[in-house]
Enzyme design. Structure first.
Site, mmCIF file in Angstrom:
data_model
loop_
_atom_site.group_PDB
_atom_site.id
_atom_site.type_symbol
_atom_site.label_atom_id
_atom_site.label_comp_id
_atom_site.label_asym_id
_atom_site.label_seq_id
_atom_site.Cartn_x
_atom_site.Cartn_y
_atom_site.Cartn_z
ATOM 1 N N GLU A 83 -2.752 -3.871 6.603
ATOM 2 C CA GLU A 83 -3.536 -5.435 6.701
ATOM 3 C C GLU A 83 -3.361 -6.443 7.417
ATOM 4 O O GLU A 83 -4.046 -6.923 8.242
ATOM 5 C CB GLU A 83 -3.624 -5.637 4.962
ATOM 6 C CG GLU A 83 -4.574 -6.891 4.859
ATOM 7 C CD GLU A 83 -4.517 -7.496 3.421
ATOM 8 O OE1 GLU A 83 -5.265 -8.365 3.079
ATOM 9 O OE2 GLU A 83 -3.691 -7.142 2.455
ATOM 10 N N ASP A 123 -1.200 -1.703 2.587
ATOM 11 C CA ASP A 123 -1.258 -3.133 1.911
ATOM 12 C C ASP A 123 0.164 -3.728 1.667
ATOM 13 O O ASP A 123 0.448 -3.242 0.449
ATOM 14 C CB ASP A 123 -2.363 -3.503 1.047
ATOM 15 C CG ASP A 123 -2.535 -4.971 0.816
ATOM 16 O OD1 ASP A 123 -1.636 -5.651 1.270
ATOM 17 O OD2 ASP A 123 -3.394 -5.401 0.285
ATOM 18 N N ILE A 157 1.631 -6.429 0.544
ATOM 19 C CA ILE A 157 1.551 -7.277 -0.664
ATOM 20 C C ILE A 157 0.119 -7.584 -1.114
ATOM 21 O O ILE A 157 -0.571 -8.292 -0.615
ATOM 22 C CB ILE A 157 2.178 -8.675 -0.455
ATOM 23 C CG1 ILE A 157 3.708 -8.460 -0.129
ATOM 24 C CG2 ILE A 157 1.992 -9.301 -1.660
ATOM 25 C CD1 ILE A 157 4.300 -9.850 0.145
ATOM 26 N N ASP A 158 -0.324 -6.693 -2.177
ATOM 27 C CA ASP A 158 -1.415 -6.676 -2.684
ATOM 28 C C ASP A 158 -1.503 -7.482 -3.583
ATOM 29 O O ASP A 158 -0.531 -7.390 -4.911
ATOM 30 C CB ASP A 158 -2.047 -5.467 -3.310
ATOM 31 C CG ASP A 158 -3.498 -5.563 -3.745
ATOM 32 O OD1 ASP A 158 -4.345 -6.042 -2.879
ATOM 33 O OD2 ASP A 158 -3.801 -5.266 -4.915
ATOM 34 N N THR A 185 -1.509 -11.391 -3.066
ATOM 35 C CA THR A 185 -0.562 -12.223 -2.270
ATOM 36 C C THR A 185 -0.947 -13.918 -3.059
ATOM 37 O O THR A 185 -0.089 -14.509 -3.252
ATOM 38 C CB THR A 185 -1.119 -12.494 -0.866
ATOM 39 O OG1 THR A 185 -1.086 -11.378 -0.139
ATOM 40 C CG2 THR A 185 -0.373 -13.689 -0.006
ATOM 41 N N ASP A 189 -6.751 -1.826 0.123
ATOM 42 C CA ASP A 189 -6.554 -2.039 -1.272
ATOM 43 C C ASP A 189 -6.859 -0.818 -2.007
ATOM 44 O O ASP A 189 -6.493 -0.875 -3.274
ATOM 45 C CB ASP A 189 -7.719 -3.129 -1.274
ATOM 46 C CG ASP A 189 -7.311 -4.609 -0.729
ATOM 47 O OD1 ASP A 189 -6.274 -4.833 -0.632
ATOM 48 O OD2 ASP A 189 -8.314 -5.149 -0.064
#
Length: 501
Positions: A185, A213, A215-216, A218, A340
């Protein structure tokens, strides 16, 4: 093996990752004990012959290196077998003189050369899990990190830790599978068009694609809320075959291999048995895309009286993983990127659920609107989303300050036996014709009266011209034909209005 590749310079990951296969294979483990015993005897003889403590230490180090190499060789068939296994397991080779040497012998790795098989996918899954755990360590240490910039808008945040976590994952992946494509991402510009283009280019490079991703969630992360996930999906020829979602704060590793079921840590998981919406916990998102806000709010307004509850967790990773684990029965969102959703989609499907877009079309990597359920409530959810006009993004309103909003408020008193026909006609009429659709539509049952068959709706258009253009479409003509069939208990109540916004 070059001297520069001996000892710890070669291997950076925890040694447990290398020893794990031995305890899984009893016969090899017994063989390893035999090698260990022989090594200790050599040490004893060396001590007796030389009587030097420093020499003993030197011999011990050599013996341990030989023991590890011998055990790896016996397990995987020769010296090259051990290197091949290192590649499969995601052992990282540090930059330096030995990196090119190892890669020249490991090549692109067994998993990259072989046909799609269980052992190869297990190796890929293990590498993904190891990468996710390494990223999770940094996430735990740095929760609450400062926001360094926004992306799509003020709701779409970025911290310096996002990029660092992606570097960690990419380093592990490229060390193990250097020829695989990698899509993270943080390497893609914001917006649906940029995401679609990046996905297209990554898929063209290699039939294997890692979609990440780091850090989903954030906003949760920057706010100090410990509800954050690292998402890693691996697609083969455009189809997710491995999915990993790691919750670093709860130490829950959700993972799935296509055709092998879904798990959290080592426990198999399955979607819920909720038979209908009334017994369902429903998840949805708070989307940064302004076009997705109204569809979500319309659907919540309609679903809230029917569902057990509706929740927003701020992380698609958790919401999809929790549907797979049976902790909720539904997750829907109007606009989601592949990084995601891809891993979570595989988890839900492998756990017995169903995933489509919001109109019922099967999900693929290019799909942005998503509906993931326990399968039992899927059709009912599709009906609800269609009824409220929440199957996609709202159109972008044209900028025209000279034209005020023109709207209509209507109360319709529907005969109970005509209710289904009426809903179908409303759904058809709201589509309009390209360029004549309402800017916004709001529907509710029984708002102005206690009669549940009283239907209130409001449509808003950009200027009176927009309203009049809509009345000339074939969809509106069908609505007039329906009205002529006498579906109401009394005449509709209609009020036109104009407003600045």
């Amino acid at each position: 093996v070059p001297d520069s590749c001996q000892s710890s310079a070669l291997i950076r990951k925890p040694s447990l990752h290398l020893w794990r296969p031995f305890v899984q294979k009893r016969t090899v483990f017994v063989g390893f004990l035999a090698v260990a015993t022989a090594g200790l005897l050599c040490m004893a003889l060396s001590f007796g012959e030389q009587g030097s403590g420093s020499n003993v230490i030197g011999h011990a180090s050599s013996s341990l290196i030989a023991m590890r190499r011998s055990a790896l060789t016996s397990l995987h068939g020769g010296p090259m077998g051990s290197l091949q296994r290192m590649g499969e397991m995601g052992v990282e080779v540090r930059n330096g003189p030995c990196r090119s040497w190892v890669r020249s012998r490991v090549g692109v790795g067994a998993a990259e050369k072989a046909v799609l098989g269980g052992s190869e996918l297990e190796s890929i899954r293990d590498t993904a899990m190891e990468a996710a755990r390494m990223a999770g360590t940094l996430i735990r240490e740095r929760i609450g990190a400062d926001v360094i910039e926004t992306k799509l808008n003020s709701m779409d945040l970025l911290t310096e830790v996002d990029g660092k976590c992606q570097e960690i994952v990419e380093n592990v992946v490229q060390s193990a599978y250097p020829s695989h494509s990698f899509l993270g991402e943080e390497s893609v510009a914001p917006g649906a068009e940029a995401s679609a283009q990046a996905l297209k280019e990554a898929r063209e490079k290699n039939e294997w694609l890692w979609i990440v991703d780091p850090i989903d969630g954030t906003t949760n992360f920057a706010s100090g809320i410990p509800l954050v996930g690292t998402i890693i999906a691996v697609a083969y020829k455009g189809e997710p075959v491995v999915g990993v979602i790691y919750d670093a704060f709860n130490d829950e590793m959700f993972h799935a291999i296509k055709g092998k079921g879904a798990y959290v840590n080592d426990q198999p998981i399955h979607v819920s048995d909720a038979p209908d919406i009334s017994k369902s916990v429903i998840f949805t998102g708070s989307p940064p895309n302004p076009q997705a806000i109204s569809p979500v709010l319309r659907s919540i307004t309609s679903l809230m009286p029917r569902a057990r509850t509706i929740r927003m967790l701020g992380t698609a990773a958790h919401m999809l993983a929790y549907v797979a684990a049976g902790r909720a029965s539904v997750y829907f969102e109007a606009d989601l990127n592949a990084w995601d959703s891809a891993a979570g989609v595989l988890l839900v499907r492998e756990a017995g659920g169903r995933v489509t877009d919001l109109e019922g079309k099967e999900w693929d990597l290019s799909t942005r609107p998503i509906l993931a359920t326990n399968a039992k409530v899927h059709e009912d959810m599709l009906g609800e989303l269609t009824k409220t006009g929440s199957t996609g993004l709202d159109p972008i309103a044209e900028e025209d300050d000279e034209k005020p909003v023109f709207g209509v408020n209507v109360n319709l008193y529907v005969k109970p036996e005509r209710r289904d026909d009426f809903i179908a006609c409303i759904q058809n009429n709201q589509k309009g014709t390209l360029g004549t659709e309402p800017l916004a539509l709001d529907y509710t049952w029984g708002e102005s009266t206690n009669d549940p068959n009283t239907f209130f709706f409001q449509e808003r258009y950009k200027g009176r011209e927009g309203f009049e253009a809509h009345q000339k479409t074939p969809h509106f003509a069908k609505w007039e034909e329906f009205v002529a069939t006498d579906p109401f208990t009394k005449p509709p109540e209609v009020m036109l209005f104009e407003a600045e916004t």
